[in-house]
Design a protein around this motif. Structure first.
Motif, PDB file in Angstrom:
ATOM      1  N   ALA A 109      84.328  30.566  56.032  1.00 44.80           N
ATOM      2  CA  ALA A 109      85.497  30.263  56.881  1.00 44.80           C
ATOM      3  C   ALA A 109      86.276  29.098  56.283  1.00 44.80           C
ATOM      4  O   ALA A 109      87.507  29.126  56.199  1.00 44.80           O
ATOM      5  N   TRP A 110      85.552  28.043  55.834  1.00 44.01           N
ATOM      6  CA  TRP A 110      86.227  26.886  55.228  1.00 44.01           C
ATOM      7  C   TRP A 110      86.978  27.296  53.970  1.00 44.01           C
ATOM      8  O   TRP A 110      88.137  26.929  53.790  1.00 44.01           O
ATOM      9  N   ARG A 111      86.331  28.087  53.085  1.00 42.67           N
ATOM     10  CA  ARG A 111      86.986  28.496  51.824  1.00 42.67           C
ATOM     11  C   ARG A 111      88.284  29.238  52.139  1.00 42.67           C
ATOM     12  O   ARG A 111      89.321  29.004  51.515  1.00 42.67           O
ATOM     13  N   GLN A 113      90.149  29.069  54.932  1.00 43.34           N
ATOM     14  CA  GLN A 113      91.160  28.168  55.507  1.00 43.34           C
ATOM     15  C   GLN A 113      91.778  27.291  54.418  1.00 43.34           C
ATOM     16  O   GLN A 113      92.980  27.077  54.375  1.00 43.34           O
ATOM     17  N   ARG A 114      90.947  26.793  53.538  1.00 41.22           N
ATOM     18  CA  ARG A 114      91.442  25.897  52.478  1.00 41.22           C
ATOM     19  C   ARG A 114      92.409  26.674  51.571  1.00 41.22           C
ATOM     20  O   ARG A 114      93.459  26.155  51.176  1.00 41.22           O
ATOM     21  N   ARG A 115      92.039  27.945  51.271  1.00 45.01           N
ATOM     22  CA  ARG A 115      92.891  28.787  50.413  1.00 45.01           C
ATOM     23  C   ARG A 115      94.230  29.045  51.103  1.00 45.01           C
ATOM     24  O   ARG A 115      95.289  28.956  50.503  1.00 45.01           O
ATOM     25  N   ALA A 271      94.383  13.631  61.170  1.00 39.62           N
ATOM     26  CA  ALA A 271      93.924  13.125  59.867  1.00 39.62           C
ATOM     27  C   ALA A 271      94.981  12.230  59.245  1.00 39.62           C
ATOM     28  O   ALA A 271      94.658  11.292  58.522  1.00 39.62           O
ATOM     29  N   GLY A 272      96.249  12.552  59.517  1.00 39.67           N
ATOM     30  CA  GLY A 272      97.314  11.857  58.799  1.00 39.67           C
ATOM     31  C   GLY A 272      97.790  10.571  59.431  1.00 39.67           C
ATOM     32  O   GLY A 272      98.084   9.614  58.730  1.00 39.67           O
ATOM     33  N   HIS A 273      97.813  10.488  60.780  1.00 44.73           N
ATOM     34  CA  HIS A 273      98.594   9.379  61.316  1.00 44.73           C
ATOM     35  C   HIS A 273      97.819   8.068  61.373  1.00 44.73           C
ATOM     36  O   HIS A 273      98.288   7.047  60.892  1.00 44.73           O
ATOM     37  N   GLU A 274      96.601   8.107  61.907  1.00 44.25           N
ATOM     38  CA  GLU A 274      95.850   6.852  62.070  1.00 44.25           C
ATOM     39  C   GLU A 274      95.547   6.225  60.696  1.00 44.25           C
ATOM     40  O   GLU A 274      95.744   5.036  60.469  1.00 44.25           O
ATOM     41  N   THR A 275      95.110   7.099  59.765  1.00 42.68           N
ATOM     42  CA  THR A 275      94.724   6.620  58.436  1.00 42.68           C
ATOM     43  C   THR A 275      95.917   5.974  57.718  1.00 42.68           C
ATOM     44  O   THR A 275      95.787   4.896  57.134  1.00 42.68           O
ATOM     45  N   THR A 276      97.075   6.630  57.778  1.00 45.67           N
ATOM     46  CA  THR A 276      98.223   6.100  57.034  1.00 45.67           C
ATOM     47  C   THR A 276      98.776   4.849  57.722  1.00 45.67           C
ATOM     48  O   THR A 276      99.166   3.888  57.053  1.00 45.67           O
ATOM     49  N   LEU A 278      97.075   2.661  59.355  1.00 46.04           N
ATOM     50  CA  LEU A 278      96.186   1.541  59.034  1.00 46.04           C
ATOM     51  C   LEU A 278      96.373   1.088  57.584  1.00 46.04           C
ATOM     52  O   LEU A 278      96.347  -0.113  57.294  1.00 46.04           O
ATOM     53  N   THR A 279      96.572   2.038  56.684  1.00 43.89           N
ATOM     54  CA  THR A 279      96.821   1.659  55.280  1.00 43.89           C
ATOM     55  C   THR A 279      98.041   0.746  55.217  1.00 43.89           C
ATOM     56  O   THR A 279      98.046  -0.277  54.517  1.00 43.89           O
ATOM     57  N   LEU A 280      99.074   1.120  55.972  1.00 49.02           N
ATOM     58  CA  LEU A 280     100.299   0.309  55.968  1.00 49.02           C
ATOM     59  C   LEU A 280     100.050  -1.071  56.571  1.00 49.02           C
ATOM     60  O   LEU A 280     100.530  -2.085  56.049  1.00 49.02           O
ATOM     61  N   MET A 337      83.654   5.755  55.359  1.00 53.49           N
ATOM     62  CA  MET A 337      82.385   6.366  54.965  1.00 53.49           C
ATOM     63  C   MET A 337      82.511   7.880  55.147  1.00 53.49           C
ATOM     64  O   MET A 337      83.316   8.346  55.941  1.00 53.49           O
ATOM     65  N   THR A 338      81.740   8.632  54.372  1.00 49.28           N
ATOM     66  CA  THR A 338      81.576  10.031  54.745  1.00 49.28           C
ATOM     67  C   THR A 338      80.086  10.344  54.747  1.00 49.28           C
ATOM     68  O   THR A 338      79.264   9.516  54.333  1.00 49.28           O
ATOM     69  N   ALA A 339      79.727  11.531  55.212  1.00 50.03           N
ATOM     70  CA  ALA A 339      78.305  11.864  55.336  1.00 50.03           C
ATOM     71  C   ALA A 339      78.104  13.359  55.138  1.00 50.03           C
ATOM     72  O   ALA A 339      79.017  14.159  55.356  1.00 50.03           O
ATOM     73  N   ARG A 340      76.917  13.725  54.677  1.00 49.40           N
ATOM     74  CA  ARG A 340      76.538  15.126  54.535  1.00 49.40           C
ATOM     75  C   ARG A 340      75.083  15.286  54.964  1.00 49.40           C
ATOM     76  O   ARG A 340      74.349  14.304  55.073  1.00 49.40           O
ATOM     77  N   GLN A 341      74.659  16.544  55.132  1.00 51.71           N
ATOM     78  CA  GLN A 341      73.251  16.819  55.432  1.00 51.71           C
ATOM     79  C   GLN A 341      72.685  17.702  54.319  1.00 51.71           C
ATOM     80  O   GLN A 341      73.327  18.695  53.928  1.00 51.71           O
ATOM     81  N   LEU A 396      87.111   5.984  46.011  1.00 49.63           N
ATOM     82  CA  LEU A 396      87.121   7.283  46.691  1.00 49.63           C
ATOM     83  C   LEU A 396      87.737   7.216  48.099  1.00 49.63           C
ATOM     84  O   LEU A 396      87.155   7.751  49.051  1.00 49.63           O
ATOM     85  N   PRO A 397      88.894   6.595  48.261  1.00 47.56           N
ATOM     86  CA  PRO A 397      89.435   6.522  49.624  1.00 47.56           C
ATOM     87  C   PRO A 397      89.742   7.898  50.203  1.00 47.56           C
ATOM     88  O   PRO A 397      89.788   8.063  51.412  1.00 47.56           O
ATOM     89  N   PHE A 398      89.967   8.886  49.327  1.00 49.72           N
ATOM     90  CA  PHE A 398      90.276  10.233  49.806  1.00 49.72           C
ATOM     91  C   PHE A 398      89.119  11.203  49.566  1.00 49.72           C
ATOM     92  O   PHE A 398      89.293  12.415  49.623  1.00 49.72           O
ATOM     93  N   PRO A 402      85.254  19.511  46.292  1.00 55.00           N
ATOM     94  CA  PRO A 402      86.003  20.592  46.953  1.00 55.00           C
ATOM     95  C   PRO A 402      86.577  20.206  48.313  1.00 55.00           C
ATOM     96  O   PRO A 402      87.553  20.800  48.747  1.00 55.00           O
ATOM     97  N   ARG A 403      85.989  19.196  48.985  1.00 51.90           N
ATOM     98  CA  ARG A 403      86.510  18.818  50.306  1.00 51.90           C
ATOM     99  C   ARG A 403      87.369  17.562  50.231  1.00 51.90           C
ATOM    100  O   ARG A 403      87.600  16.885  51.247  1.00 51.90           O
ATOM    101  N   VAL A 404      87.896  17.275  49.048  1.00 54.82           N
ATOM    102  CA  VAL A 404      88.764  16.093  48.910  1.00 54.82           C
ATOM    103  C   VAL A 404      89.945  16.212  49.883  1.00 54.82           C
ATOM    104  O   VAL A 404      90.359  17.320  50.245  1.00 54.82           O
ATOM    105  N   CYS A 405      90.474  15.071  50.294  1.00 54.94           N
ATOM    106  CA  CYS A 405      91.567  15.043  51.278  1.00 54.94           C
ATOM    107  C   CYS A 405      92.743  15.913  50.835  1.00 54.94           C
ATOM    108  O   CYS A 405      93.211  15.803  49.702  1.00 54.94           O
ATOM    109  N   MET A 406      93.245  16.750  51.731  1.00 51.92           N
ATOM    110  CA  MET A 406      94.387  17.604  51.394  1.00 51.92           C
ATOM    111  C   MET A 406      95.697  16.820  51.443  1.00 51.92           C
ATOM    112  O   MET A 406      96.683  17.214  50.835  1.00 51.92           O
TER     113      MET A 406
END
Ligand code: HEM
Length: 458
Positions: A109-111, A113-115, A271-276, A278-280, A337-341, A396-398, A402-406
């Motif tokens: 499903a992710w592949r 959607q990303r495509r 994903a876009g508004h809070e992060t950007t 705060l960067t500003l 931070m990010t995380a995986r299992q 690695l802020p983004f 394969p799951r790098v920030c779009m």
């Protein structure tokens, strides 16, 4: 209040050293780290996480792995992503906002959607959306410039501006009608029920808690709002070339899945508004303490056309401003931070990792590791300007792999354009001396909103 230390840097200028919270005591275990994440990721991890590239800590029959080094992060995120999946905590924490959107899905499903979404995130999208960014910036700065010299809550200004950019880029709609409600709901979530809890990491995804119910109630209200905005946007649709991100996304999805389209829209706004924003904010905080860099940004901002007409090409012609944004993302990565299992037993940098282990990757530690960065505690955008760029996996802020920030290019271009426009005609100073500390809880926010002032400049 303590005043902020300033130390001379190697090239003889005065270099700002932003204050940072202390790391956790070395004895803290897995549960202590997870509990610390709810308060502040900057002080949740002990120094030994940095000394060992992969640290395995047992917790209630499961392992928590801290992978703070560049090689471990590269292996997890980019080289062997098939050995890991997103953590259930991600669904618990963000699911109410992003539902089945691309950032939440897995496997085939992710592949898919990303495509489908990829064509909406090419460099031409920056050109399409830059005029929206420039127009929102003009609208936000006009009133501030009219009251130069007054104390200014720049955190609020930048959050509102980035939400206006996210909504206008997404919908080409005036945000007056729905902007305040969107903002209130996003703040309500981020400040309360959205903050990560130890139970998010410990409990299986199917086991509800009181917070799960509160998040579900929030989700119903949030979706109703997003669907109402989409209905309004559709009503104002005119045929022709795509004019905003919504056109690109709905072209990509067609009418295959309206529900999923709503989740993707929510994902991009969230994903876009809070992060950007705060960067500003952090870039402004750093610049207010660094007069040389304010001048460098102003000099180059005056050589390009920052109006909606010229913004598309200006975004790529502001190297000093871009370096300031990158340095702000290094010191204060909004996604701290990010995380995986782990999905199978394996070795990570020679350390055995068991199936089911939760792997935490704190970008805050990576970005300030003295083995990777010269004087990492200093604000020095020059490190991004020289011929030798920082190693790909030291910064690695983004994310990566394969799951790098779009939205990395969009976010960077927006921050560069806003900062350049702000500094072009104004000087920016802090109205006070006290330290402002990062708090990594939902995103990397300041512990308080200091007063700034805009001043006229020649
Ligand atoms: C300064 C601003 C931003 C920062 C720091 C940031 C950071 C990140 C990070 C670290 C990830 C990867 C998470 C992981 O691997 O677990 C990510 C993913 C993502 N970001 Fe961003 N982001 C920003 C802005 C944006 C914008 C503006 C958009 C869209 C308009 C966006 C859309 C996404 C999406 C859709 C994903 C999920 C990708 C996937 O799972 O395949 N981001 N972001």
């Amino acid at each position: 209040m303590e005043s902020i230390p300033k130390v001379p840097d190697t090239c003889g200028q005065v270099c700002f050293t932003p204050p940072m919270p202390p790391l956790a005591p070395d004895g803290v275990g897995a549960l202590g780290i997870l509990a610390g994440l709810r308060r502040n990721a900057y002080s949740a991890f002990p120094p030994r996480c940095r000394e060992q590239p992969v640290l395995v800590l047992p917790m209630l029959g499961r392992d928590v792995v801290i992978a703070a080094g560049p090689q471990a992060m590269r292996d997890v995120l980019a080289t062997r992503p098939g050995l890991y999946r997103r953590i259930a905590a991600g669904d618990r924490i963000f699911g109410a906002l992003i539902g089945r959107g691309v950032a939440a899905s897995e496997g085939e499903a992710w592949r898919r959607q990303r495509r489908i979404l990829a064509p909406a995130f090419t460099p031409r999208t920056v050109t399409l959306l830059a005029p929206h960014m420039a127009a929102c910036t003009e609208a936000a700065l006009g009133p501030l410039e009219a009251s130069r010299g007054e104390p200014l809550d720049l955190l609020g200004v930048m959050q509102d501006l980035s939400l206006a950019v996210a909504c206008t880029s997404m919908f080409s709609l005036e945000t007056k009608a729905f902007g305040p409600q969107l903002r209130d709901m996003l703040h309500f979530y981020a400040d309360g029920i959205g903050r990560p809890r130890a139970s998010d990491f410990i409990l299986p995804g199917w086991l509800p808690t009181l917070t799960t119910f509160r998040r579900s109630r929030f989700r119903r209200r949030w979706r109703a709002l997003i669907l109402a905005i989409i209905a309004r946007r559709r009503a104002s649709h005119s045929a022709g070339a795509p004019r905003d991100l919504f056109d690109l996304l709905s072209d990509a999805y067609g009418d295959r899945d309206e529900d999923l389209l709503a989740d993707e829209v929510s994902t991009m706004i969230f994903a876009g508004h809070e992060t950007t924003g705060l960067t500003l904010f952090w870039a402004c905080y750093l610049l207010a303490n660094a007069p040389d860099w304010r001048r460098a940004v102003r000099r180059e901002a005056r050589q390009v056309d920052l109006s909606p007409v010229g913004a598309g090409s200006a975004a790529g012609a502001l190297p000093h401003t871009r370096a300031v944004v990158e340095e702000a993302l290094r010191l204060y990565p909004p996604a701290y931070m990010t995380a995986r299992q782990a999905v199978a037993d394996h070795e990570l940098c020679g350390v055995p990792v068991r199936r089911g282990a939760i792997v935490l990757m704190p970008f805050t530690l990576l970005h300030t590791d003295p083995r990777l960065w010269v004087s990492p505690e200093r604000f020095d955008p020059g490190r991004f300007l020289g011929p030798e760029k920082p190693d790909r996996y030291s910064f690695l802020p983004f994310g990566a792999g394969p799951r790098v920030c779009m939205g990395a290019q969009l976010a960077t271009s927006e921050a560069v354009l806003v900062l350049a426009r702000l500094l072009r005609d104004n000087d920016l100073v802090l109205d006070e001396d006290g330290p402002v500390l990062p708090v990594g809880a939902f995103a990397t926010r300041p512990n308080r909103s200091p007063a700034f002032r805009l001043l006229p400049c020649a």
